[in-house]
Every structure is written in C-alpha cells, then in structure tokens.
Design an enzyme around this catalytic site. Structure first.
Site, PDB file in Angstrom:
ATOM      1  N   GLU A  51      -5.006   1.862   8.934  1.00  0.00           N
ATOM      2  CA  GLU A  51      -5.372   0.443   9.001  1.00  0.00           C
ATOM      3  C   GLU A  51      -5.740  -0.008  10.409  1.00  0.00           C
ATOM      4  OE1 GLU A  51      -2.676   1.594   7.445  1.00  0.00           O
ATOM      5  OE2 GLU A  51      -2.909   1.007   5.343  1.00  0.00           O
ATOM      6  N   HIS A 120       5.259  -5.946  -0.927  1.00  0.00           N
ATOM      7  CA  HIS A 120       3.921  -6.152  -1.465  1.00  0.00           C
ATOM      8  C   HIS A 120       3.758  -7.465  -2.227  1.00  0.00           C
ATOM      9  CE1 HIS A 120       2.550  -2.527   0.159  1.00  0.00           C
ATOM     10  NE2 HIS A 120       3.177  -1.718  -0.667  1.00  0.00           N
TER      11      HIS A 120
END
Lengths: 320, 322
Positions: A51, A120
């Site tokens: 990322e 999440h």
C-alpha cells in the site's frame, strides 16, 4: 431510468473515464471482470500488496502527467500507507507552492455492519478531513457513486473515494450517458420542514426510511447528504437547518472528532444558523469502541433506525 | 569513458557550488537570516554530481531532507533555492516549503522530502510515468542508508523490479542514519546487497569519487533507458557536518579520527587532483571557479533578501488545483 447496483455504478465510472482519457490508469490487487482485455496491461496494473508504494506511486505518477486510480480495497489497508497519505499526498501541492498538480484518485471501501470486525469496519474519513489537502467523497446512492467517482477522476487533486460496504449491493436509478456529480455539492434527498437529518453514506438510506415512518406520525423530515466531505457544501446544510431549526447528524463513525462533529460545529458557529436553532444539535454515531464481530454486539455498536428516530423525537421534544 | 575538460570543469564547479551553498546556508541560519532546519550536504557532493551528470532535463529525481545538493546538481536555480530558504515569494515554493521541500518540476527535480524513505514510492510513480510515456525518461531516487531500514524502501525495490521500472535507486550511505551509526541500523552494512533478492543489479561504489559514481550511474541509467529495469547503487560517503541544525550547531558526537579520515578523502580535492594530474586544471582556473561560485552565491543571497515575504492573504493559495 435503468437501475444498477452501487458497485456496478462505480465500475462503470472507472471504465468510462479510462475510455475517455488515455492518461487514466488503475492499480489494485484485483479487478472485477477483465479490464485488461479492453484497456491493456499497461493501464490496468495488478499490484503486489504494497500500500505504501502504491499510494506514493499514484502521487508520483500524477505529478508527471498520469491520472492514476489507486484501489486500496479497504480503507483500513491504507493505514499501511499513512506516510504517503498524511505526509505526502495531502501536502505535496501546497508545500511545493502549487508548481505541479497531482490528479490521483484513491478508492476504498468503508464502514461496518457486515461482520468484518474491528479492523475492517472503520469509517475514518474525518482523520483525513483533518489533513486539509485531500478531497473526500462519500456517496449514498448508485447515481452519486458513479457521478462523484467520475468527477474525482477528472479532478486535478488527490481525491479519496470512500465507498460504503453496506451499499455495494444497493440498486438504484443511474442516468445514462456521461453522468457527473460535482464535488462539493450537497444533495437534498428528501424535503421536509420539521427536522433536518444530515446523514452520510448508508445512513442516508436509513434516515430516508426513518423519515418515511415518521411522516406517518406527521413529522416532516428533510434528509441532506453532503456527498463530499471536502469540500463541504456548508451553505446548503445551513440553509436547511435555518429552515427547520432542528438538526440530527447521523454517521457510523464514532462521534469523537468525527465528520458529524465537524458538521455540528459548522452549524452552531454560524450566527444565523445558531439563532435559527430551536433545539440542541444531536449526533447519532457509533459507540466509541472497535466494531465487534458478534451480530448483537455489532448492532449495538452502530447506529440503528431506532436511534435515529429517538434523536428526532428528542430534538422535537427539547425545542424551545 | 574519459571525460573531457569541459565536462570535468562543469562537475567540479557544481561540486564546489553545492559545498559553498550549504556552508553559506549554515552561516545564514546562525545569523538568523533563514529559519527552521538545515541539513548540510557538505562532503557528499560527488554523489549528486556524479549521478546527475548522467541525466538530462527530461529525467527526474526525488530527493531527501538533505536535498540542496540534488537540487543544484539537477539544474535548479540557486537564487530561487536561496529565496526559498529565506521564506520569500520568489522561492521555488513561494516560501511555503523551505529547505526540506524544495522542488523544481521544470528541471525534473520532484522534491526534497522531510520523511526518511518517503521519496521512494513517489520516485517509483515518476518512473511509472516515464515507462508509460515510452520516451526513455529515467528517474533517480536519492535516499540515505537510514531509509534502507524503512518498509517503503523494500516495497519500492520489489515493485520497481517486478514492473521493470526505469529507475535508479541511489543510496547515499553517509555512515549515519540521523545520528546513529549505520552499524547499529543494519545487521550487515551492505545496502547494495538488498538488490539481489529483488533481482536487480546492486553496486557499491566509492561515493567520494565522482568519476566512479559517474561511471556506475552510466551502467544503471543505460539499463533503465533500455527498459531492463532498476538498479541499486550504494555510494559510500560521509557528511562532514551535523545531521541537522536549528538555531545553533549541535555538538559533534562522532570520533575525531573518523571525521579526519573521511575529510582526507575530500571528493572535491580528489577531483581537483585528478584534473591537475591530467593537466586539465591550473591554479588560476581553480581560483576563477571558486571566485565565480562565491559571486553567484552573493548574488543569490542578494536576490533572496530583495524578494518580498509572502503576503498572509496568500496563505490559502495553492491548496487545491482547479
């Protein structure tokens, strides 16, 4: 008008913008369908799970004339790229005195309610509102999802597109053709006179449902969706609150330093809006805990229609 | 490749300019004429100059917190650099960036960076743009030995090799990551060795020998331009001064004999000796170069001092592009 899902609307936005502008490329760990077939492997980039470098690459390429779309998948993965988001993307244009533009779009899913547990299920858009240098979109309908993402890709700044997980399968009408929704323009999703609900993403849909129910009790609710958190269309929000005199702000992020907190402040610090208020500003937000996994616990952590309804009743009852 | 006199004079002149620019910056900071932090590049000049001499204006570089040398070597205007240090409107960033954020996109200098390792992903993006353009543009990513311990370093080498990006990773191993010796930062002090697992050439080079740096860069740049992907170059060098200073010079903590031994290998003196040995530089010519550098710096300081401070009404300008 044809009806498609929120997810399909987002995919259409990317494909249409890639057709329109050869400078648009997309990078991510996976893609729906086979976009390489249409756009080729140089513009559709399967990436390692990296990322930080992806986030910075989007920025660096953008500064050199490319218009990258970087898909983080879940916003929570982007935390691995905090340096590139916080120190680089949000500051790069200003700290270089505006000598280059950085037209990069970061896409991510956001929000809880589908059993993905603590990491999440987060809704951290306010963390990045705070940075000041990122534009942020947060749609609540398929049409807005498509129109805002297309505008984000065309924008000459870093834009983060927060795409609510619980809305992915929502179906709704989306206009044919080149459907654009401008950044920085709120939308009145339902007009009303008694209470303004400012809601975000999934909670726009929930607030509309509550407004339907309360209409049967004779309460007229106006539902506003800012759609873009940066820049925020504060005038439209204030105009509504000045009309109704009551405001409930609904979001699934915890209340502390949230988008809801910012919206509340923008209402009460404006003299005209403050004077128009008939009741205290109310926020309906998540509890200040990591979102738990077990369904009854998750339900207790996130706002519910009952919570929205109760808040509306409170502001009516507390009215001066 | 034997460089001709004109090229060598140009390299020597740039190295002297970099050194004197930062010596001047230290004096200006001590005098309170400039603000914030200064990270002098003195001692490392052979790296920026040896590498950049292989690049053209359409090639790109990313830099670090110790970035003045990279800016000058890539062709930035020292008057606008100086104005930026002074916080004036004619600075590269209109006074909004300062020393750690000087950029000049017009000459392919994509910015200094206050975050160790922060420039590596951005450099990969510039290299991706170069690859998509297909015109052979190469990106050089300067970083220090400290950055090699960052995750961004490893992510960047991995994807650059995977995608055969036209990039040269140039590690300036100046023996200290901020104030900590490189030996306490890495289990094995061999930054170039990180290249092999990422399937790219890794070369260690004497970073105080501008000709060696120049030659090693040629191989890496050629490979990148050909489309064969990245290389990692570790240039072993030494910073003569402190890591960073604000209002005062910080106390020296490094061993005196270590400093002395590196200063004995002064990269500028070594290039001068090489040129004298080839009868390409006379004392008069050297004096002329030094005099001209001094005059250019005087002019840069005068330019900066004559430039106005930014108007606070422009505080919010440059936040967003149209």
């Amino acid at each position: 008008m044809r009806e498609i899902t929120f997810q399909k609307a987002l995919e259409e936005a990317v494909a249409e913008e890639m057709r329109r502008d050869p400078r648009v490329i997309t990078m991510g760990t996976d893609f729906t369908g086979d976009p390489i077939k249409e756009f080729g492997a140089s513009r559709v980039r399967f990436t390692p799970i990296s990322e930080a470098v992806l986030t910075g690459m989007g920025l660096g390429a953008a500064g050199c004339g490319v218009r990258p779309i970087v898909n983080w998948r879940m916003v929570t993965f982007s935390f691995v790229a905090m340096d590139q988001v916080v120190n680089q993307a949000s500051k790069i244009r200003y700290m270089f005195g505006g000598q280059a533009d950085f037209p990069v779009t970061y896409r991510c899913s956001t929000g809880g309610g589908i059993g993905l547990a603590a990491q999440h299920s987060q809704s951290p858009y306010s963390m990045w509102m705070h940075l000041a240098g990122l534009k942020i979109v947060l749609p609540s309908t398929p049409a807005d999802a498509k129109g805002l993402l297309k505008s984000a890709i065309r924008d000459n700044n870093p834009v983060v597109s927060f795409e609510c997980s619980r809305l992915a399968t929502l179906t709704g009408p989306v206009p044919d053709g080149d459907h654009l929704v401008p950044l920085g323009v709120a939308d009145v999703k339902r007009t009303g006179t008694d209470v303004t609900i400012v809601a975000l993403a999934y909670y726009v849909q929930e607030s509309l449902a509550v407004a339907d129910e309360l209409a049967r009790e004779g309460v007229s609710i106006e539902v506003l969706d800012p759609r873009t958190l940066v820049p925020m269309d504060v005038e439209t929000l204030r105009a509504s609150v000045q009309k109704t005199g009551r405001v409930v702000i609904v979001d699934e992020a915890p209340a502390t330093c949230s988008a809801a907190a910012e919206i509340a402040a923008l209402m009460v610090e404006d003299p005209d809006t403050f004077r128009a208020l008939k009741a205290p500003v109310r926020r309906v937000c998540a509890m200040p805990v990591p979102v738990p996994y077990s369904p009854p616990l998750e339900k207790a952590a996130l706002p519910s229609r009952d919570d929205i309804r109760a808040a509306v009743h409170d502001v009516l009852k507390e009215s001066v | 490749m034997t460089l001709d006199k004109a090229r060598l004079v140009q390299m020597l002149r740039t190295m002297i300019l970099i050194r004197e620019f930062d010596e001047r910056a230290i004096q200006l900071r001590l005098a309170g004429k400039i603000y914030g932090t200064v990270h002098p590049y003195v001692g490392q000049e052979a790296v920026a100059v040896g590498v950049s001499a292989q690049l053209s204006v359409t090639d790109r570089v990313t830099s670090t917190h110790r970035g003045h040398g990279h800016c000058i070597a890539k062709g930035a205007d020292i008057r606008r650099m100086m104005a930026e240090l002074f916080g004036r409107v004619d600075g590269y960033c209109k006074g909004k960036g300062g020393s750690m954020h000087i950029a000049d996109f017009a000459v392919g200098m994509l910015g200094a960076n206050g975050i160790v390792g922060g420039g590596l992903p951005i450099a990969c993006g510039a290299a991706l743009a170069g690859q998509l353009e297909g015109k052979g543009a190469v990106t050089v990513c300067f970083f220090g030995d400290g950055a090699a311990a960052e995750g961004e370093f490893h992510e960047s080498l991995n994807i650059a090799s995977l995608w055969k990006l036209p990039i040269v990773f140039v590690c300036e191993n100046n023996q200290y990551a901020a104030n900590n010796p490189v030996g306490v930062q890495h289990p094995r002090v061999d930054i170039a060795a990180h290249a092999a697992p990422y399937d790219m050439p890794g070369v260690g080079v004497d970073g105080n020998d501008v000709l060696a740096v120049h030659a090693a860069t040629a191989d890496a740049v050629t490979r990148a331009r050909r489309g064969d992907g990245p290389s990692l170059l570790e240039c072993k060098t030494y910073r003569w001064h402190f890591h960073a200073m604000r209002a005062a010079r910080p106390p020296e903590t490094r061993p005196a004999e270590e400093i002395a031994s590196w200063k004995a290998g002064d990269p500028i003196a070594r290039l001068e000796q090489h040129m004298v040995g080839r009868a390409l530089l006379s004392p008069d010519e050297l004096r002329a170069i030094r005099d001209r550098v001094g005059a250019e710096l005087d002019e840069a300081v005068a330019f900066a001092e004559a430039s106005p401070f930014p108007d606070p009404k422009d505080l919010m300008a440059d936040m967003f592009a149209r």
